[in-house]
Design an enzyme around this catalytic site. Structure first.
Site, PDB file in Angstrom:
ATOM      1  N   ASP A  44       0.816  -1.225   0.000  1.00  7.74           N
ATOM      2  CA  ASP A  44       0.000   0.000   0.000  1.00  7.74           C
ATOM      3  C   ASP A  44       0.852   1.279   0.000  1.00  7.74           C
ATOM      4  OD1 ASP A  44      -2.101  -1.896   0.547  1.00  7.74           O
ATOM      5  OD2 ASP A  44      -1.615  -1.732   2.676  1.00  7.74           O
ATOM      6  N   GLU A 219     -11.103  -1.924  -2.822  1.00  9.03           N
ATOM      7  CA  GLU A 219     -10.485  -1.164  -1.729  1.00  9.03           C
ATOM      8  C   GLU A 219      -9.322  -0.338  -2.264  1.00  9.03           C
ATOM      9  OE1 GLU A 219      -9.288  -4.253   0.995  1.00  9.03           O
ATOM     10  OE2 GLU A 219      -7.721  -4.997  -0.319  1.00  9.03           O
TER      11      GLU A 219
END
Ligand SMILES: *[C@@H]1O[C@H](CO)[C@@H](O)[C@H](O)[C@H]1NC(C)=O
Ligand SMILES: *[C@@H]1O[C@H](CO)[C@@H](O)[C@H](O)[C@H]1NC(C)=O
Ligand SMILES: *[C@@H]1O[C@H](CO)[C@@H](O)[C@H](O)[C@H]1NC(C)=O
Ligand SMILES: *[C@@H]1O[C@H](CO)[C@@H](O)[C@H](O)[C@H]1NC(C)=O
Ligand SMILES: *[C@@H]1O[C@H](CO)[C@@H](O)[C@H](O)[C@H]1NC(C)=O
Ligand SMILES: *[C@@H]1O[C@H](CO)[C@@H](O)[C@H](O)[C@H]1NC(C)=O
Ligand SMILES: *[C@@H]1O[C@H](CO)[C@@H](O)[C@H](O)[C@H]1NC(C)=O
Ligand SMILES: *[C@@H]1O[C@H](CO)[C@@H](O)[C@H](O)[C@H]1NC(C)=O
Length: 349
Positions: A44, A219
């Protein structure tokens, strides 16, 4: 065929160009650009370039890993943790800090982060601030105070602001009903009171993955705008599928993590994909980058930034290189350049 194309109007020719640059054509995806120095154990990532030209990369690892480099290609050097003592937010025992998102607001860097644990829906989004981005300079500000809800999960924050006078929008979410968006106050340290309605659902995929028990996960949203051919487009990039499975338990091919995009002409949507499907109730989303070749599996956790060194737009992400391994510490940092000239992002070399 050629004579048919010659008969097409200018508008149709534009469409032919879009088809030729189909982001779903896996044979066109180049390898990630080179990365030197510390390019592994990355999840991420959030990348920012400081005014002095130094690049900073924040990523999920312990209390958020900070690395810096003179160039997006590296060499990346690990600097330390963003929150060495953890977050003041407490959501559960053994909680983890995930998915940093760093944004410059006036002279202060705002880093949003999620506090959660796999499967937990009562997660929270926190904020830390710094004037320099360096490790050791971050002050935890605690929870943003966004409302908790059974409809979404407060993880994977992303702040968006089109200009220094525009409103702040935060998108967030995973699983349950997907991606939500809400307006923040100015400075963006809490939910906006004046627009104090509940967060809006902006992307959802109701299709169940092969052998999956629930709807597909969307997401890691990331908002980006770009002016193309006189139209201002607002892009919603997101990650779709299974992020982190190990061999023996890999998702069905195509259901592993991949980078998708939707587009709107307003920052708040409605977002739709290249085929015109709604990304909210039509399972829309155009594939930007998925698994390809021998070395790239399940790319995701992406962000987009203008690379001032190269004068090009970069899509950065984490991915698994099956030659290296699928474990947490094996995840690699990668990036490629994007061509937005068709109005849709296409990964190019
Ligand atoms: C995919 O891209 C390659 C390389 O640009 C091209 O040769 C091929 O025709 C494309 N395939 C389709 C189905 O568009
Ligand atoms: C590389 O960065 C990771 C965090 O992203 C860190 O855990 C690791 O210690 C670093 N490795 C070296 C050799 O600095
Ligand atoms: C950044 O790296 C690229 C690729 O190695 C190189 O072409 C470029 O000159 C570098 N830019 C700077 C400012 O060092
Ligand atoms: C972390 O906690 C230690 C011990 O309480 C304290 O000395 C230090 O200043 C704290 N560091 C930060 C960044 O808050
Ligand atoms: C509410 O949000 C809209 C954008 O959605 C913005 O144009 C407007 O200025 C905001 N109102 C206030 C009072 O902040
Ligand atoms: C929706 O979920 C299905 C099943 O996992 C997947 O094949 C598809 O690519 C997903 N689409 C989007 C836009 O996320
Ligand atoms: C789905 O589950 C069935 C039964 O367990 C199994 O035979 C099949 O291989 C699975 N398919 C995938 C794509 O995992
Ligand atoms: C991409 O290709 C897959 C597999 O052929 C197909 O299911 C999907 O609809 C395509 N997506 C787009 C946006 O064209």
């Amino acid at each position: 065929m050629k004579s048919i194309f010659q008969l097409l109007s200018t508008v149709s020719l534009l469409k032919v160009g879009v088809i030729e640059a189909d982001s779903n054509n896996t044979s066109t995806w180049p390898d990630p650009e080179p990365c030197s120095g510390n390019c592994s154990a990355i999840h991420d990532p959030s990348v920012v370039r400081r005014a002095d030209g130094t690049w900073f990369r924040f990523s999920t690892n312990g209390n958020i890993a900070i690395a810096s480099a003179p160039n997006l290609t590296g060499p990346w050097e690990y600097q330390g943790a963003m929150l060495p003592n953890g977050s003041e937010i407490q959501v559960i025992e053994n909680q983890e800090i995930w998915a940093p998102d760093v944004f410059l607001v006036d002279d202060t860097y705002y880093a949003y982060y999620a506090v959660s644990l796999v499967g937990l829906q009562t997660s929270d989004i926190g904020l830390a601030t710094s004037d320099t981005l360096e490790a050791g300079t971050w002050t935890d500000q605690g929870s943003l105070g966004l409302p908790k809800s059974n409809s979404y999960n407060l993880i994977d924050p992303n702040l968006f602001r089109e200009s220094s006078t525009a409103p702040f929008f935060m998108s967030f979410g995973s699983a349950w009903n997907g991606i939500y968006q809400t307006q923040l106050s100015s400075p963006p340290d809490s939910e906006s009171d004046s627009n104090g309605t509940s967060p809006n659902n902006i992307a959802y995929n109701s299709t169940h993955p092969v052998n999956g028990s629930g709807p597909a996960i969307v997401e890691g949203s990331f908002q980006f705008w770009w002016l193309q051919g006189g139209t201002k487009y607002y892009y919603l990039f997101f990650s779709s599928g299974a992020c982190c499975n190990l061999p023996g338990n890999l998702a069905a091919p195509g259901d592993e993590y991949k980078i998708m995009v939707c587009r709107a002409t307003s920052p708040t949507g409605p977002f739709s994909d290249q085929a015109g499907k709604s990304c909210l109730d039509g399972n829309g989303g155009t594939l930007v980058l998925g698994s390809h070749g021998e070395n790239v599996y399940a790319p995701g956790g992406q962000g987009v930034i203008f690379d001032e060194d190269a004068g090009r737009i970069a899509l950065y992400y984490h991915y698994v290189n099956p030659q290296i391994g699928y474990a947490f510490n094996d995840f690699q940092f990668g990036f490629n350049y994007l061509d937005l000239s068709s109005g849709w992002p296409v990964v190019v070399s």
